[in-house]
Design a protein around this motif. Sequence first.
Motif, PDB file in Angstrom:
ATOM      1  N   ILE A  72      12.622   8.598   1.112  1.00 33.06           N
ATOM      2  CA  ILE A  72      11.373   8.329   1.014  1.00 33.06           C
ATOM      3  C   ILE A  72      11.765   9.661   0.629  1.00 33.06           C
ATOM      4  CG2 ILE A  72       9.185   9.091   1.752  1.00 33.06           C
ATOM      5  CD1 ILE A  72       9.848   6.716   3.561  1.00 33.06           C
ATOM      6  N   ILE A  73      11.870  10.704   1.985  1.00 34.65           N
ATOM      7  CA  ILE A  73      12.778  12.486   1.328  1.00 34.65           C
ATOM      8  C   ILE A  73      13.126  12.608   0.361  1.00 34.65           C
ATOM      9  CG2 ILE A  73      13.691  14.121   2.453  1.00 34.65           C
ATOM     10  CD1 ILE A  73      13.938  13.064   4.605  1.00 34.65           C
ATOM     11  N   THR A  80       9.336  16.043  -7.003  1.00 35.00           N
ATOM     12  CA  THR A  80       8.564  17.687  -7.150  1.00 35.00           C
ATOM     13  C   THR A  80      10.041  17.700  -7.499  1.00 35.00           C
ATOM     14  OG1 THR A  80       9.344  17.533  -4.861  1.00 35.00           O
ATOM     15  CG2 THR A  80       7.489  17.178  -5.126  1.00 35.00           C
ATOM     16  N   THR A  81      10.764  17.863  -8.470  1.00 32.16           N
ATOM     17  CA  THR A  81      12.343  18.805  -8.991  1.00 32.16           C
ATOM     18  C   THR A  81      11.366  18.684 -10.302  1.00 32.16           C
ATOM     19  OG1 THR A  81      13.347  19.016  -7.637  1.00 32.16           O
ATOM     20  CG2 THR A  81      13.968  19.416  -9.122  1.00 32.16           C
ATOM     21  N   LEU A 228       6.158   5.589  -6.488  1.00 33.96           N
ATOM     22  CA  LEU A 228       6.359   5.420  -5.360  1.00 33.96           C
ATOM     23  C   LEU A 228       7.440   4.247  -5.581  1.00 33.96           C
ATOM     24  CD1 LEU A 228       5.471   7.821  -2.393  1.00 33.96           C
ATOM     25  CD2 LEU A 228       6.729   8.325  -3.812  1.00 33.96           C
ATOM     26  N   CYS A 229       6.668   3.093  -5.416  1.00 34.89           N
ATOM     27  CA  CYS A 229       6.812   2.219  -5.584  1.00 34.89           C
ATOM     28  C   CYS A 229       8.344   2.435  -6.703  1.00 34.89           C
ATOM     29  CB  CYS A 229       5.786   0.873  -5.561  1.00 34.89           C
ATOM     30  SG  CYS A 229       4.913   0.641  -4.461  1.00 34.89           S
ATOM     31  N   PHE A 270       0.798  13.291  -2.718  1.00 33.82           N
ATOM     32  CA  PHE A 270       0.805  12.247  -1.648  1.00 33.82           C
ATOM     33  C   PHE A 270       2.974  12.105  -1.458  1.00 33.82           C
ATOM     34  CE2 PHE A 270       1.827   7.834  -1.480  1.00 33.82           C
ATOM     35  CZ  PHE A 270       0.472   6.526  -0.545  1.00 33.82           C
ATOM     36  N   ALA A 271       3.083  12.541  -2.165  1.00 25.58           N
ATOM     37  CA  ALA A 271       4.579  11.997  -1.742  1.00 25.58           C
ATOM     38  C   ALA A 271       5.713  12.621  -0.675  1.00 25.58           C
ATOM     39  CB  ALA A 271       5.613  11.769  -3.121  1.00 25.58           C
TER      40      ALA A 271
END
Length: 502
Positions: A72-73, A80-81, A228-229, A270-271
């Motif tokens: 997840i991290i 976000t990169t 994310l899925c 959300f992430a």
Amino acid sequence: MSFDVHQLDTFVLVGAAVTFLAVLAVRVSSRAGLPSLLLYLLMGVLLGEAFIGIPFENAEAAHAIGFGALAIILAEGGLTTSWRSLRPSMNMGLALATLGVALSVAVVAVGAHFVLGLSWELAVLLGAVTSPTDAAAVFSVLRVVPLPKRLTGALEAESGLNDAPTVVLVTLISTGAADEHGPLALGGIIVFELAAGVLVGLAAGFGGAWIMRRVALPASGLYPIAVLCLAFIAYGGAAALHASGFAAVYVAALVLGNTELPHRGATRSFAEGLAWLAQIGLFVMLGLLLSPSRIDVETVAMAIGAGMILTLVARPVSVLASSVVQRMTLPELAFLSWAGLRGAVPIVLATIPLAEGVPQADLLFDIVFVLVIIDTLLTGPTLPWVAKVLRVTRRSEPRGIELEAAPLERVAADLLQVSISPRSRLHGVEVGELRLPEGALVSMIVRDGQPLVPERRTALRHGDDVLVVTPRKLREATEERLRQVSAGGRLAQWLKEEPGEE
């Protein structure tokens, strides 16, 4: 073991209370100047059997939960990169994640065996679990330390990719499979898993982006879940093929995060929240797993010795050797050496030999736990000061505007919502002076809660929410133009990028 609804109620109550306190701890830690992970670890230790009395000694469960949290991290880090920031230093980051890790493992192993007196198996495991940097720690620090792109890109790429080879190495050693292979075969396995994981991540990222651009979901909240899925499909698919799931999830998220997707801002937010939840749960769980009664003076001394070998010898050697692929100045190399942030990753990796029953694995876990705490206390808070002393910082870029996008189903266009912050130089710029790409137009301005239909002479103001309709093929150019004007004002097209940003 049975699990009834009353136990569920208790679990929900305790879990929600601990999570809420952990969220508040972020504020406390920022004011005190301490990394929040230390407070999370302390919370776990206090909840454990030595104090409040919650028993947790299941190394296998810790191993599985830790891997899920790290996935997840890494997904949040990829989403976000910015690829634009990552690309100039990708070679350096990849070298640090491969050649740098190999050298660090070797140096720490030799030092741990001859200086600390550990067996070769335990010494190599210590080198392997402590060599990778922690993605969560790196991403959080880079948000507050203004650095040139060549440094941020190298650190982000390294932390995103170096988990993969170390996981393979630690697993092979812990299960005894490393004894069946020679050094070349072992290196070949690591290279295959890393390369295959990257390919799976690329396939999932580009394939998923193609699908997401063509599917208009009925609710905006579904987009972050779907993205994310896709990242976790890459993780699971790579693992099923005996490739690196960590490399796959990071690469897939990196592709998705830098693709024209609807509601990118909501997806990233959300992430980020999910990653915070994963960090909280991970550190609290690792604190629960620790038995404070095992920590003695000898353990602390060995942790300090291992930390000195890692920080003062292994890390500088790995950074210097990796610089052959990309030239950097001595101050930049010195900063990269000091910025090898450790966090949850080494502790999670230390659960692998613990779960496999490796002799003295509990000693290894305790050494790594103490090492991470000491490293976090010394390295994280001093990074801004070190960057300033080495003169590798640059002026922080103002967050002038926030962009959100939503698809328009009946036409091939996107609706951009532009929020003008108090630091943006869009203030005072007239709509006609924006000079957006032909076909893009400002359709509405919301000012003080009231809608306003703009004209060419309408001037923008701080606090405005501006709605811009742009053809999908011009969306990237439109966003880039808005960012340019936000940073440089109406004369942005004649302003050059600040030196030192690349």
